[in-house]
Design an enzyme around this catalytic site. Structure first.
Site, PDB file in Angstrom:
ATOM      1  N   HIS A   1       0.847  -1.186   0.000  1.00 35.73           N
ATOM      2  CA  HIS A   1       0.000   0.000   0.000  1.00 35.73           C
ATOM      3  C   HIS A   1       0.882   1.236   0.000  1.00 35.73           C
ATOM      4  CE1 HIS A   1      -3.520   2.508   0.781  1.00 35.73           C
ATOM      5  NE2 HIS A   1      -2.718   3.211   1.557  1.00 35.73           N
TER       6      HIS A   1
ATOM      7  N   SER B   1      -8.089   2.736   8.221  1.00 36.98           N
ATOM      8  CA  SER B   1      -8.565   2.677   6.836  1.00 36.98           C
ATOM      9  C   SER B   1      -7.610   1.844   5.986  1.00 36.98           C
ATOM     10  CB  SER B   1      -8.684   4.103   6.286  1.00 36.98           C
ATOM     11  OG  SER B   1      -8.978   4.088   4.916  1.00 36.98           O
TER      12      SER B   1
ATOM     13  N   ARG C   1     -15.669  11.262   6.453  1.00 32.24           N
ATOM     14  CA  ARG C   1     -14.480  12.020   6.854  1.00 32.24           C
ATOM     15  C   ARG C   1     -14.144  13.090   5.825  1.00 32.24           C
ATOM     16  NH1 ARG C   1     -10.213   7.629   7.204  1.00 32.24           N
ATOM     17  NH2 ARG C   1      -8.801   9.365   7.590  1.00 32.24           N
TER      18      ARG C   1
ATOM     19  N   LYS D   1      -8.329  -2.517   4.867  1.00 36.88           N
ATOM     20  CA  LYS D   1      -8.370  -2.996   3.484  1.00 36.88           C
ATOM     21  C   LYS D   1      -7.290  -4.046   3.236  1.00 36.88           C
ATOM     22  CE  LYS D   1      -8.499   1.250   2.103  1.00 36.88           C
ATOM     23  NZ  LYS D   1      -8.579   2.557   1.406  1.00 36.88           N
TER      24      LYS D   1
END
Lengths: 434, 434
Positions: free
Chosen positions: B82, B183, B168, B187
């Site tokens: 990520h 968050s 948000r 994922k």
């Protein structure tokens, strides 16, 4: 303008312009800004606060969200009062006729607020026949004719405050100084008076628990209020133990009648006179608080305030016999005594617990629209400083709902802190901000 | 449990229990807790933060809100990556086939995020024919067969993240460390990999502007991630100037192909190798980052990663000729050069401005669903440290939407800071957290 940018500006400690604040309030009232953005904004205000200029702008925008009460057609000086709320706070029922008796005009809008004890409207309505849902026209007419009105908040005044308060209540954003100030002041400004006295309660039974907090709120209210073009003064008054000897609705009316007749508990009389005297000083009817208090004390002692109260009750459709013979007021079917578990001196009497017990007995409401029992409440037979003997009655519980009686009884018993030595005396009026 | 009590607990600095956090997340996803209470809660989290235990519980509750990708039927070790996002961040397009070429399985779910340049999905889709909307079944099948997948986020994974992120985004609560961490991690956990490497970008073109901020995020991600039972490592990498020489969609695919062929910009290759090596170390395929990098460099240089990329593109329906002959990728009708206004050294090249210019040229989207131009973007002909002559081209603008061209040109010109002396060299990999 985008709401998220204003939320971020406040979140990062920036100061919003009056135009930005007006845009937010107008947009929220019009439904263009959703609840979730306003909730985030309010929480950012909780943490970052607001400058005096921001608080002024917020208050003004809230006032502009609805109608204002136009009292300009009424001759004479119009005064008003606000209390941040406490237990046994019977002041309004005495102060309104007292100020009218002194020649001023006081049209007081009050609430039926959620809480352990009812709001002033609930108290006043425990007099049989009294009607408080008056139109703006009726309020103005009665103010002109009688000089005194106690009416329910009308929805038309400051709709932004109602919307914001409902949101704050469920989002943990009630205890914010600028938000409290704007809520209080917007209603007072829209109420149309020329001079307003604020009673900021401080202590166990009040919203503000400590003197520095209460003082800061009082100072903010007076400073911001003065910038909004009205005359403001504030007193910080003690609310560690309940004011007076009654907490409940009809019970507080009985107590108000005693004070209006020149009798009744000294502490309640003292707070009424102190607040009334500030109004007289603000509008130039007294040169000092002391002179004002003496003038008002005479009106109580000579029965003029009580005569005005009878007139007020009659004007709003109430049964004047219930005022002259208070035993005609609603009475609880069951009255239970709470006895002293030991001998000694009452060193503290926790106002919050007395308020909670009132709620359990049926004097308050937990959800909107709930019926309250006008007769329910707590009558205090001993207060801080009193010497008590084991087995002597400390309080009488006037039972509206018997289902929570054991809990209420325990709560009242534990509210009395009894010790071997008498407590040091403490003042009732803690600060004066003018 | 009442939402307002949990809001107030967080507002006052308390630590919520895992049960309380689960109740909030489940209630919000189910629609029992309204947006305005969640918004107030998120703003309170912004100011008060969350403990590591709270962040773990939040991540877990978010993962539980939807399905998890079950990769257990696939033989071999599954890895994932990520990035917190930057300009010219072409890493995923190179890393996915590279890891597959090394024998691992990498099924990468990416976004079509709002922003100045497209997300990885937008980039990958600029190859004619490529299909990214795969079902979970298709993803698992392709991962098994090819070892590499680049697919669009499916709605079924972590619906709580989608709902919370949307809230948000409009309530000023995006930049909160625990909320960002939950968050990202939710994922990745739901994505089903065994080991995950995180690229935390730092600098002008990144979400985290300063090294301490970026380091704190990286540490939080790795610590919380490890407590969730997966292997995590993070690199903090520089994002003051764009990575590589391309920013845009098809332009970045061209650049990815260069790196996959053992060529291309050194900085992009360096970041790809560093991140890939961390994965090899995490899963025990390399004993040190250095050994891992050497192994992966060979796969690039020997053409094995490129072969896997062709296989990946073919598996998702893409035109392999466009990969072999990148001139077949979408090309802008108009290309405009930006010239150096003076001679000297490039001392800084502001990534954020290059990203904004890409958006103006048509490479990104401002609102959901907006069509992007795959050919649009900025090609950098000089980077930090390069000597340039007055009048020499600094960049080429690949124009998708000509209406903002003058603005984009000015922005790119001003993104180059040219001075008399060469800047001190600065590292690309700023920190490593394992």
């Amino acid at each position: 303008m985008r709401a998220v940018d204003l939320i971020e500006k406040k979140r990062d400690g920036g100061e919003l312009t009056p135009a930005e604040i007006r845009w937010l309030v107008q947009g929220y009232v019009a439904g263009r800004i959703p609840d979730y953005q306003m909730a985030a904004f309010l929480m950012a205000v909780y943490f970052r606060g607001m400058s005096e200029a921001e608080t002024v702008a917020l208050t003004q925008s809230m006032v502009e969200s609805g109608e204002r009460m136009d009292l300009s057609a009424i001759p004479g000086v119009k005064v008003d009062k606000h209390s941040t709320g406490g237990v046994g706070d019977t002041v309004t029922l005495v102060l309104v006729p007292l100020m009218a008796a002194s020649g001023l005009v006081m049209a007081k809008l009050s609430g039926r607020a959620l809480g352990h004890t009812g709001g002033t409207i609930d108290k006043f309505e425990s007099i049989p026949g009294v009607r408080t849902e008056l139109s703006l026209g009726e309020i103005v007419e009665q103010a002109k004719r009688v000089g005194a009105v106690i009416a329910d908040h009308t929805a038309e005044l400051v709709p932004a405050d109602r919307l914001l308060y409902e949101l704050r209540d469920v989002t943990g954003t009630v205890p914010s100084l600028p938000l409290i100030a704007a809520s209080v002041l917007s209603k007072k400004i829209a109420g149309g008076a020329d001079a307003i006295v604020l009673d900021v309660k401080c202590g166990d039974g009040a919203f503000m628990r400590t003197l520095p907090e209460a003082r800061r709120l009082a100072e903010t209210l007076v400073r911001v209020g003065n910038r909004l073009g009205k005359k403001f003064a504030a007193l910080v008054t003690a609310m560690d133990q309940p004011l007076g000897r009654m907490a409940g609705n009809a019970l507080e009316v009985r107590q108000a009648i005693e004070v209006l007749r020149g009798e009744g508990p000294k502490d309640l009389r003292e707070v009424v006179l102190a607040l009334g005297a500030e109004l007289l000083v603000l509008v130039g009817e007294a040169s000092s608080p002391k002179e004002g208090q003496e003038k008002l004390a005479r009106l109580l002692d000579e029965g003029k305030a009580f005569a005005k109260f009878r007139e007020l009750v009659a004007a709003q459709g109430g049964d004047v016999r219930a005022v002259e013979e208070p035993e005609r007021l609603p009475r609880a079917a069951q009255v239970v005594e709470v006895l002293a578990p030991q001998s000694g001196y009452v060193q503290a009497l926790r106002a919050r617990a007395i308020g909670l017990a009132c709620g359990l007995l049926g004097a308050g409401r937990e959800v909107k629209g709930q019926r309250i029992d006008p007769a329910a409440g707590v009558e205090l037979l001993a207060k801080v400083g009193d010497a008590v003997e084991r087995g002597q009655p400390l309080a009488r519980l006037h039972v509206g709902r018997p289902d929570h009686l054991p809990e209420a009884r325990k709560m009242v018993e534990e509210a009395f802190v009894i010790g071997a030595t008498p407590p040091a005396p403490s003042p009732l009026i803690l600060d004066r901000i003018v």
